[in-house]
Design a protein around this motif. Structure first.
Motif, PDB file in Angstrom:
ATOM      1  N   ILE A   1       0.853  -1.183   0.000  1.00  0.00           N
ATOM      2  CA  ILE A   1       0.000   0.000   0.000  1.00  0.00           C
ATOM      3  C   ILE A   1       0.891   1.235   0.000  1.00  0.00           C
ATOM      4  CG2 ILE A   1      -1.702   1.312   1.336  1.00  0.00           C
ATOM      5  CD1 ILE A   1      -2.735  -1.344   2.417  1.00  0.00           C
ATOM      6  N   THR A   2       0.530   2.220  -0.819  1.00  0.00           N
ATOM      7  CA  THR A   2       1.321   3.446  -0.907  1.00  0.00           C
ATOM      8  C   THR A   2       1.397   4.125   0.456  1.00  0.00           C
ATOM      9  OG1 THR A   2       0.640   3.760  -3.197  1.00  0.00           O
ATOM     10  CG2 THR A   2       1.536   5.679  -2.038  1.00  0.00           C
ATOM     11  N   ARG A   3       2.598   4.540   0.828  1.00  0.00           N
ATOM     12  CA  ARG A   3       2.834   5.156   2.127  1.00  0.00           C
ATOM     13  C   ARG A   3       3.100   6.643   1.920  1.00  0.00           C
ATOM     14  NH1 ARG A   3       7.337   3.789   4.251  1.00  0.00           N
ATOM     15  NH2 ARG A   3       6.726   3.550   6.431  1.00  0.00           N
ATOM     16  N   GLY A   4       2.316   7.490   2.566  1.00  0.00           N
ATOM     17  CA  GLY A   4       2.475   8.927   2.444  1.00  0.00           C
ATOM     18  C   GLY A   4       3.524   9.470   3.392  1.00  0.00           C
ATOM     19  N   PRO A   5       3.726  10.792   3.402  1.00  0.00           N
ATOM     20  CA  PRO A   5       4.700  11.422   4.304  1.00  0.00           C
ATOM     21  C   PRO A   5       4.365  11.136   5.767  1.00  0.00           C
ATOM     22  CG  PRO A   5       3.938  12.964   2.627  1.00  0.00           C
ATOM     23  CD  PRO A   5       3.050  11.764   2.539  1.00  0.00           C
ATOM     24  N   ARG A   6       5.426  11.019   6.595  1.00  0.00           N
ATOM     25  CA  ARG A   6       5.261  10.671   7.997  1.00  0.00           C
ATOM     26  C   ARG A   6       5.707  11.814   8.902  1.00  0.00           C
ATOM     27  NH1 ARG A   6       2.183   6.036   8.348  1.00  0.00           N
ATOM     28  NH2 ARG A   6       2.767   4.663   6.638  1.00  0.00           N
ATOM     29  N   THR A   7       5.028  11.964  10.018  1.00  0.00           N
ATOM     30  CA  THR A   7       5.451  12.900  11.056  1.00  0.00           C
ATOM     31  C   THR A   7       5.388  12.173  12.393  1.00  0.00           C
ATOM     32  OG1 THR A   7       3.191  13.719  11.336  1.00  0.00           O
ATOM     33  CG2 THR A   7       4.620  14.915   9.792  1.00  0.00           C
ATOM     34  N   GLY A   8       6.030  12.730  13.400  1.00  0.00           N
ATOM     35  CA  GLY A   8       5.979  12.146  14.726  1.00  0.00           C
ATOM     36  C   GLY A   8       7.077  11.132  14.956  1.00  0.00           C
ATOM     37  N   PRO A   9       6.989  10.390  16.072  1.00  0.00           N
ATOM     38  CA  PRO A   9       8.038   9.427  16.431  1.00  0.00           C
ATOM     39  C   PRO A   9       8.185   8.314  15.392  1.00  0.00           C
ATOM     40  CG  PRO A   9       6.531   9.837  18.273  1.00  0.00           C
ATOM     41  CD  PRO A   9       5.907  10.443  17.058  1.00  0.00           C
ATOM     42  N   THR A  10       9.365   7.713  15.382  1.00  0.00           N
ATOM     43  CA  THR A  10       9.621   6.571  14.505  1.00  0.00           C
ATOM     44  C   THR A  10       8.772   5.391  14.952  1.00  0.00           C
ATOM     45  OG1 THR A  10      11.895   7.311  14.245  1.00  0.00           O
ATOM     46  CG2 THR A  10      11.394   5.050  13.600  1.00  0.00           C
ATOM     47  N   ARG A  11       8.066   4.784  14.002  1.00  0.00           N
ATOM     48  CA  ARG A  11       7.193   3.665  14.318  1.00  0.00           C
ATOM     49  C   ARG A  11       7.829   2.360  13.855  1.00  0.00           C
ATOM     50  NH1 ARG A  11       1.748   6.355  11.980  1.00  0.00           N
ATOM     51  NH2 ARG A  11       3.310   7.364  10.689  1.00  0.00           N
ATOM     52  N   LEU A  12       8.197   1.529  14.823  1.00  0.00           N
ATOM     53  CA  LEU A  12       8.788   0.223  14.548  1.00  0.00           C
ATOM     54  C   LEU A  12       7.708  -0.843  14.569  1.00  0.00           C
ATOM     55  CD1 LEU A  12      11.955   0.289  16.837  1.00  0.00           C
ATOM     56  CD2 LEU A  12      11.813   0.937  14.446  1.00  0.00           C
ATOM     57  N   LEU A  13       7.927  -1.906  13.793  1.00  0.00           N
ATOM     58  CA  LEU A  13       6.988  -3.023  13.752  1.00  0.00           C
ATOM     59  C   LEU A  13       7.752  -4.327  13.922  1.00  0.00           C
ATOM     60  CD1 LEU A  13       4.176  -4.284  13.177  1.00  0.00           C
ATOM     61  CD2 LEU A  13       4.776  -4.226  10.729  1.00  0.00           C
ATOM     62  N   SER A  14       7.254  -5.183  14.812  1.00  0.00           N
ATOM     63  CA  SER A  14       7.765  -6.545  14.967  1.00  0.00           C
ATOM     64  C   SER A  14       6.639  -7.505  14.633  1.00  0.00           C
ATOM     65  CB  SER A  14       8.257  -6.772  16.397  1.00  0.00           C
ATOM     66  OG  SER A  14       8.568  -8.139  16.608  1.00  0.00           O
ATOM     67  N   LEU A  15       6.906  -8.433  13.725  1.00  0.00           N
ATOM     68  CA  LEU A  15       5.877  -9.334  13.213  1.00  0.00           C
ATOM     69  C   LEU A  15       6.194 -10.785  13.550  1.00  0.00           C
ATOM     70  CD1 LEU A  15       5.026  -8.150   9.575  1.00  0.00           C
ATOM     71  CD2 LEU A  15       3.404  -8.419  11.447  1.00  0.00           C
ATOM     72  N   GLY A  16       5.149 -11.587  13.722  1.00  0.00           N
ATOM     73  CA  GLY A  16       5.325 -13.021  13.804  1.00  0.00           C
ATOM     74  C   GLY A  16       5.269 -13.565  15.212  1.00  0.00           C
ATOM     75  N   LEU A  17       5.491 -14.873  15.314  1.00  0.00           N
ATOM     76  CA  LEU A  17       5.481 -15.563  16.592  1.00  0.00           C
ATOM     77  C   LEU A  17       6.596 -15.020  17.480  1.00  0.00           C
ATOM     78  CD1 LEU A  17       3.789 -17.910  17.791  1.00  0.00           C
ATOM     79  CD2 LEU A  17       5.618 -19.451  17.056  1.00  0.00           C
ATOM     80  N   ILE A  18       6.269 -14.589  18.695  1.00  0.00           N
ATOM     81  CA  ILE A  18       7.236 -13.958  19.588  1.00  0.00           C
ATOM     82  C   ILE A  18       7.859 -15.033  20.476  1.00  0.00           C
ATOM     83  CG2 ILE A  18       7.621 -12.146  21.286  1.00  0.00           C
ATOM     84  CD1 ILE A  18       6.631 -11.219  18.506  1.00  0.00           C
ATOM     85  N   ARG A  19       9.103 -15.401  20.147  1.00  0.00           N
ATOM     86  CA  ARG A  19       9.842 -16.402  20.916  1.00  0.00           C
ATOM     87  C   ARG A  19      11.155 -15.801  21.391  1.00  0.00           C
ATOM     88  NH1 ARG A  19       9.352 -21.923  17.387  1.00  0.00           N
ATOM     89  NH2 ARG A  19      10.405 -22.749  19.224  1.00  0.00           N
ATOM     90  N   GLU A  20      11.817 -16.476  22.295  1.00  0.00           N
ATOM     91  CA  GLU A  20      13.010 -15.912  22.927  1.00  0.00           C
ATOM     92  C   GLU A  20      14.085 -15.572  21.910  1.00  0.00           C
ATOM     93  OE1 GLU A  20      16.295 -16.923  26.432  1.00  0.00           O
ATOM     94  OE2 GLU A  20      14.906 -18.474  25.733  1.00  0.00           O
ATOM     95  N   TYR A  21      14.293 -16.440  20.912  1.00  0.00           N
ATOM     96  CA  TYR A  21      15.387 -16.224  19.976  1.00  0.00           C
ATOM     97  C   TYR A  21      15.168 -14.988  19.098  1.00  0.00           C
ATOM     98  CZ  TYR A  21      12.742 -18.189  16.003  1.00  0.00           C
ATOM     99  OH  TYR A  21      11.826 -18.424  15.001  1.00  0.00           O
TER     100      TYR A  21
END
Length: 681
Positions: free
Chosen positions: A207-227
């Motif tokens: 999806i087309t992403r427009g200009p961003r303002t504000g804090p940096t937004r991080l994304l973590s995806l998937g099954l959350i395991r220790e490794y």
């Protein structure tokens, strides 16, 4: 092929295929990367001309061994389901293991997708019943195990013993990294091959992403395991206030207390969104578009496609400096690499990402990943392992691969420059540690045998595939010899037309668009009705155009040279002896080599012969791209060498190049593709 539940015949694809293959592994409704890879492997093997049945599980995991729901909760499949799927296996029904195996005795190869050691008894029972174990007399299926993880990230007692049993009873093993190859060898694997994990991306188009303002937004995806190291990232975030994080995925029970305790830290208040639970495939694109950076702070990894997923959606990636990420990310260009488990280093990287200019520069450095090329190499490796005499030929030339030599000397790392860029087993940038001259010669001989095996398989595909009735009048006028692709919808139109015409399936829309125009030009300009045109396809083996050309009756020659651009010069052809030379996406020309291709074609093509190329169009800062003015310069150079353009660059085509530029999302990336068809005077 037989329906494994009812003994009814399942109709195979039209025409004979090179190999009859059973792929045994999870698929929809099972979720996750392994199920998606298994499904796409069946699709791509079928596309390559093989007769494939996907044998899957009605019930795979014992509930006490898998801490999350293993199936997709009522939602869209993660990837396109494979139509010839038989869900005949059940963990709780050992009789299904044996009954299913017996019905696979007539296939050429059984490819078992290994999931976890506890499923090994089921796999061994199936392989024994199919007769697909080494040492049995007479014709039998070849057995290949595809290991995403040789051992689990969190091992249990008995895991190694179960894997030794499996490796001792299969013909070959395919893994996705040099480290995994060494581990498989240490556990007694007979033949270990390495090929990069090819992309099998869920989530649809970006999806087309427009200009961003504000804090940096991080994304973590998937099954959350220790490794996966999410706790490391959260601790680093406590020192960097202008960063937020979305954790989207199912949390492994052993990590839930750790994650929830960190999320409630006052220093992270309001900055962490915990989206616990499965993320449906049809929600991925919007989720990725709503963030700035994909975060992969792994402690360790075997194979992953998350970098490719992030880049496919235009996101730079923050990741640990470990394989495979270190080979997929160019530090400071399309992402940042940080030493694993180093909270201070991660905090420093987060501060850099807090600068909007740094984020913008990294986003501009992200290039659309190649989604088709890796599959061509992956299938080539599997075809070499699946050919029924490959193992005997290799053992005759190299000795028993289980004789204690290191995997560096016995593993086929796919003899291309697109394999895993790590130290160890073959591939680009790899090093052989302690390999003797004799070992090196044996390895070269084994590679030569594999090349011959692949050649025989490909020849079988060409000889036995039925012809598609296609004439120049069957192609609509909107399929132009010279054209511009700037709108993804046009590529989708090309793919739909190719399917309607009955051409072999292609999952890469851009490659389909490039090949359809090339095929139309050949049929309209160079076909004498007898399909006698001499075609050289420099796009490489597994070229979509070559598959289509063979399907309609031509006999193209494919060139695919490792470590350098393919070139007709290497064929040592006579001057003026070729009818068509093609160099199109995904291995088309670029600004740096198009002049060389023009010069070679000028002497290799006979009068009236065609040169068909694609070139990325974009700003000067985009690697390899050309602008509209540069295209006119290329045509002027072509004219000097004796070529005329087939089609019209003026008017509509030129305007569409400008429109593609206006729609560009970044000023340092290619925004379109131009296809040029040139005729030798």
């Amino acid at each position: 092929m037989t329906d494994l539940r009812t003994d009814e015949v399942v109709p195979p694809p039209s025409g004979s295929a090179a190999l009859r293959v059973a792929v045994v592994g999870p698929t929809h409704p099972h979720k996750g990367g392994v199920a998606a890879h298994t499904t796409m492997l069946a699709h791509h093997l079928t596309e390559a001309g093989h007769d494939v049945t996907l044998v899957s599980w009605a019930h795979l995991y014992p509930s006490k061994l898998h801490h999350a729901d293993a199936t997709v909760p009522q939602g869209a499949p993660e990837v396109l389901p494979y139509p010839r799927t038989i869900r005949a296996l059940s963990w709780a029904r050992p009789d299904t293991w044996v009954r299913t195996g017996r019905r696979l005795r007539d296939v050429d190869a059984v490819i078992v997708v290994h999931v976890m050691p506890q499923v090994v008894p089921a796999h061994l029972a199936l392989l024994r019943a199919a007769g697909a174990v080494p040492g049995q007399q007479g014709p039998r299926p070849q057995s290949i195990v595809v290991c995403h993880n040789v051992l689990p990230h969190e091992t249990r007692p008995g895991d190694s013993a179960l894997m030794r049993l499996l490796f001792a009873r299969v013909d070959a093993t395919l893994v996705h990294s040099a480290d995994q190859a060494r581990l498989a060898h240490d556990l007694g694997a007979r033949r270990v091959s390495v090929a990069d994990l090819p992309p099998h991306l869920p989530g649809g188009e970006p999806i087309t992403r427009g200009p961003r303002t504000g804090p940096t937004r991080l994304l973590s995806l998937g099954l959350i395991r220790e490794y996966k190291g999410i706790d490391v990232l959260l601790r680093a975030m406590r020192e960097v206030p202008d960063v937020s994080l979305t954790i989207a995925g199912e949390i492994w029970p052993s990590q839930r207390e750790v994650i929830e305790r960190l999320v409630t830290d006052p220093r992270l208040a309001g900055r962490v969104e915990l989206r616990d639970g499965y993320v449906p495939a049809d929600e991925l694109a919007a989720l990725l578009a709503d963030h700035d950076v994909l975060a992969l702070p792994y402690r360790s990894a075997t194979a992953s496609q998350n970098v490719i997923l992030g880049h496919a959606h235009g996101l730079p990636v923050l990741a640990s400096d470990i394989a495979p990420f270190s080979g997929q990310i160019e530090d400071g260009v399309n992402g940042l690499l940080v030493p694993p488990e180093d909270e201070r280093a991660f905090a420093g990287a987060l501060r850099r990402l807090g600068d909007p200019q740094v984020r913008a520069r990294l986003a501009e450095g992200v290039q659309t990943p190649d989604l088709s090329g890796p599959w061509a190499h992956y299938l080539g490796t599997i075809e070499a392992l699946a050919a029924d005499d490959a193992g005997r030929d290799v053992e005759r030339l190299t000795g028993d691969p289980a004789d204690g030599r290191p995997p560096d000397e016995v593993a086929d790392a796919d003899d291309s420059d697109d394999t895993d860029d790590t130290e160890g087993v073959g591939g680009r940038g790899s090093r052989r540690s302690g390999a003797s001259r004799a070992g090196s010669a044996a390895s070269d001989a084994a590679r030569a045998v594999r090349d011959r095996v692949r050649g025989r398989v490909r020849a079988s595909v060409r000889a036995r595939r039925p012809l598609v009735e296609l004439h120049r009048d069957d192609l609509p006028e909107w399929v132009l010899p010279t054209d511009v692709l700037g709108d993804p919808a046009e590529a989708e139109d090309a793919r739909r037309l190719a399917r309607w015409l009955g051409l072999p399936l292609s999952l890469d829309k851009v490659s389909t668009w490039a090949a359809l125009g090339a095929l139309a030009a050949i049929l309209r300009v160079r076909d004498d009705g007898r399909r006698s045109a001499i075609i050289v396809d420099e796009t490489g083996t597994r070229s979509i155009l070559s598959r289509w050309a063979r399907a309609v009756g031509f006999a193209p020659v494919e060139i695919d040279f490792t470590g350098s651009h393919p070139s007709v010069a290497a064929l040592d052809v006579d001057t003026g002896s070729l009818d068509v030379i093609v160099r199109i996406h995904p291995r088309g020309c670029d600004a740096d080599d198009v002049d060389e291709v023009l010069e070679q074609a000028s002497w290799a093509l006979r009068s009236g012969g065609l040169l068909i190329v694609t070139i990325p169009i974009g700003p000067l800062s985009a690697p390899g791209a050309v602008g509209p003015a540069d295209v006119r310069g290329i045509l002027a150079r072509a004219h000097d060498l004796g070529f005329v353009l087939v089609g019209d660059l003026d008017g509509d085509v030129n305007a569409r190049m400008r429109e593609a530029g206006a729609r560009a999302r970044a000023d340092s990336a290619a925004y379109g593709l131009v296809r040029l068809t040139l005729r030798r005077r």
